[in-house]
Motif scaffolding. Structure first.
Motif, PDB file in Angstrom:
ATOM      1  N   UNK A 296       0.842  -1.137   0.115  1.00 33.73           N
ATOM      2  CA  UNK A 296       0.076   0.123   0.098  1.00 33.73           C
ATOM      3  C   UNK A 296       0.838   1.370   0.067  1.00 33.73           C
ATOM      4  N   UNK A 297       0.658   2.247  -0.803  1.00 30.61           N
ATOM      5  CA  UNK A 297       0.898   3.587  -0.907  1.00 30.61           C
ATOM      6  C   UNK A 297       0.004   4.784  -0.979  1.00 30.61           C
ATOM      7  N   UNK A 298       0.469   5.752  -1.095  1.00 30.99           N
ATOM      8  CA  UNK A 298      -0.410   7.105  -0.860  1.00 30.99           C
ATOM      9  C   UNK A 298      -1.622   6.887  -0.106  1.00 30.99           C
ATOM     10  N   UNK A 299      -1.460   6.604   1.294  1.00 31.97           N
ATOM     11  CA  UNK A 299      -2.476   6.248   2.150  1.00 31.97           C
ATOM     12  C   UNK A 299      -1.769   6.800   3.595  1.00 31.97           C
ATOM     13  N   UNK A 300      -2.722   6.983   4.205  1.00 30.79           N
ATOM     14  CA  UNK A 300      -2.649   7.259   5.672  1.00 30.79           C
ATOM     15  C   UNK A 300      -3.158   6.191   6.797  1.00 30.79           C
ATOM     16  N   UNK A 301      -3.560   5.119   6.134  1.00 34.13           N
ATOM     17  CA  UNK A 301      -4.040   4.010   6.627  1.00 34.13           C
ATOM     18  C   UNK A 301      -3.596   2.899   6.235  1.00 34.13           C
ATOM     19  N   UNK A 302      -2.370   2.748   6.068  1.00 27.58           N
ATOM     20  CA  UNK A 302      -1.516   1.221   6.025  1.00 27.58           C
ATOM     21  C   UNK A 302      -2.161   0.028   6.734  1.00 27.58           C
ATOM     22  N   UNK A 303      -2.391   0.527   8.004  1.00 24.56           N
ATOM     23  CA  UNK A 303      -2.640  -0.391   8.921  1.00 24.56           C
ATOM     24  C   UNK A 303      -4.138  -1.092   8.629  1.00 24.56           C
TER      25      UNK A 303
ATOM     26  N   UNK B   9       4.174  -3.149   4.239  1.00 25.12           N
ATOM     27  CA  UNK B   9       4.143  -1.649   4.995  1.00 25.12           C
ATOM     28  C   UNK B   9       5.646  -1.143   4.614  1.00 25.12           C
ATOM     29  N   UNK B  10       5.988  -0.403   3.670  1.00 25.27           N
ATOM     30  CA  UNK B  10       7.303   0.146   3.357  1.00 25.27           C
ATOM     31  C   UNK B  10       7.485   1.190   4.308  1.00 25.27           C
ATOM     32  N   UNK B  11       8.762   1.595   4.571  1.00 28.96           N
ATOM     33  CA  UNK B  11       9.457   2.484   5.508  1.00 28.96           C
ATOM     34  C   UNK B  11      10.126   3.273   4.770  1.00 28.96           C
ATOM     35  N   UNK B  12      10.059   4.732   5.011  1.00 35.56           N
ATOM     36  CA  UNK B  12      10.891   5.732   4.058  1.00 35.56           C
ATOM     37  C   UNK B  12      12.179   5.469   4.221  1.00 35.56           C
ATOM     38  N   UNK B  13      13.164   5.484   3.112  1.00 36.83           N
ATOM     39  CA  UNK B  13      14.455   5.320   2.968  1.00 36.83           C
ATOM     40  C   UNK B  13      15.281   4.052   3.276  1.00 36.83           C
TER      41      UNK B  13
END
Length: 454
Positions: free
Chosen positions: A427-434, A445-449
């Motif tokens: 999932x991307x472009x979301x504030x609700x990956x949970x 659930x990807x993490x930045x960097x």
């Protein structure tokens, strides 16, 4: 970069790096291309910062929109996607970088998702106003079909339904097949395009999917047709001028209001910059049209608006309408004004009317402040708002009947994932990956960097 607003990578234009910043010790990624799904700024706004040798894969319509925004907009890094003005230090310490007006504009290389037409090549080859004796010229980048470019993986582009023309999804084929939805929906006029991509994406083992509206159902959903009916009734009930405020470049909504104007005996009036964009899209065979539109004649100097004098005035000079004409017959018009166009009401001086807000809800504090300001403008001229309201405490609320989102609902996301049935969901472009983790198995659930190998 010091504020972590950009990834700490060595992939940026050298002319944008001030003397007190070194990026040489950051990872230098081997970037084959940028796959751009569509031309909204939250997807392509930082492309202008990338090294000029990194090509952009995009649809013809997305390329035209990016170029049109640069031609007719305010010069900024966010608008420098199609071409840019090289910077140079303008102080002794090399800390302040400004445009070097002695150098020509540099165009970026585009790999089009279809064979680029001659009109697109011509459009990318010049900027309005460059024919003057002392005017800066544009050196265009290469524009080819992505099939002609050499990439380390196979790429196919697939049209999807979104709130802007030219939106595409992608599939990447290598040791495994990856599908990326881009921003999509299945409740607009091009819904079948999204459904077709979902069927084609069944071969993908990895699905990168947007989740803007991920979560439980939001109740009754609006479609473009239901929005049309709500807006039509608002216009039919209106006395005085009507202002229609919808997202920039949501030309599907523009067509909706064009139809409403015809049915209610009004004329639809757009801003000159919108006509310039529509004209350019029309030239490359896009689905947009300038037919049936009038143009609001702004009170402004046009010496630096060469896109208007050379294109809009030259092609559509007889369609301009000024504030005095609208003031004499306000019931005859629907004005396509945004919040930033409210200043023109000082010239029109309407006495009553209707304002229809037909765009996304406020999603941050700055937008809520803008709506409070807008409320004061409408109150000043006695204009009735539709689509949003303020309560006694000044809290903003929105009426969803007047806007259909450009994004798939939670229910539609579930249906898409179940039909594609990937081995891994990203999932991307979301504030609700949970929500994805709670709803599906095998969610990454990807993490930045952090780097991931698929």
């Amino acid at each position: 970069m010091y504020l972590d607003l950009l990834p700490r990578l060595n992939i940026y234009r050298s002319d944008l790096i001030p003397a007190d910043l070194s990026i040489n010790h950051y990872p230098a990624l081997d970037v084959a291309a940028v796959l751009l799904s569509h031309a909204h700024l939250d997807h392509g706004g930082n492309i202008g910062m990338l090294r000029e040798d990194i090509p952009v894969v995009a649809s013809q319509e997305s390329i035209v929109i990016m170029k049109g925004m640069r031609d007719a907009g305010i010069s900024s890094l966010e608008s420098e996607t199609a071409y840019f003005s090289p910077r140079q230090p303008s102080d002794d310490q090399g800390l302040y970088l400004s445009s070097d007006r002695s150098k020509i504009y540099q165009g970026r290389t585009f790999c089009c998702t279809e064979e680029p037409c001659e009109a697109l090549i011509t459009f990318l080859s010049r900027r309005p106003g460059q024919d003057g004796r002392t005017a800066r010229k544009l050196l265009p980048g290469r524009c080819c079909c992505y099939d002609e470019a050499e990439f380390p993986f196979g790429i196919s582009a697939h049209l999807v339904d979104h709130s802007i023309p030219g939106a595409v999804a992608y599939m990447l084929r290598g040791e495994s097949t990856v599908a990326y939805t881009g921003d999509f929906r299945v409740h607009g006029r091009r819904a079948e395009a999204s459904r077709k991509f979902i069927r084609q994406a069944k071969e993908a083992s990895v699905l990168i999917i947007e989740g803007t509206r991920a979560g439980p159902s939001e109740g009754e959903r609006s479609s473009e047709e239901s929005v049309r009916e709500a807006c039509l009734k608002a216009v039919e009930d209106s006395e005085g001028v009507v202002i229609a405020d919808f997202s920039p470049r949501n030309f599907e909504r523009l067509e909706t209001f064009k139809d409403i104007a015809t049915k209610t005996g009004r004329e639809l009036v757009a801003m000159a910059k919108d006509i310039y964009m529509l004209h350019s899209l029309q030239d490359v065979g896009g689905s947009c049209s300038t037919d049936g539109l009038r143009i609001y004649k702004e009170i402004t100097s046009r010496s630096n608006r060469k896109w208007e004098t050379e294109v809009v005035q030259a092609e559509y000079g007889d369609r301009y309408i000024d504030h005095a004409t609208i003031r004499r017959n306000p019931e005859g018009y629907i004005l396509c004004f945004s919040f930033f166009d409210m200043k023109h009401l000082l010239d029109i001086k309407p006495q009553g009317g209707t304002y229809i807000y037909s765009a996304c809800e406020a999603f941050n504090e700055e937008m809520e402040i803008d709506f409070r300001r807008l409320w004061q403008w409408l109150q000043r001229f006695g204009i009735k708002p539709c689509g949003f309201s303020l309560d006694e405490r000044g809290d903003v609320s929105f009426d969803r009947r007047y806007h259909a989102s450009g994004h798939a609902s939670g229910e539609d996301i579930v249906r898409a994932i179940e039909e594609i049935d990937p081995d891994l969901i990203v999932p991307v472009h979301t504030e609700n990956a949970a929500w994805f983790e709670e709803t599906f198995e095998k969610v990454l659930r990807v993490e930045e960097g952090k780097r991931y190998e698929l």
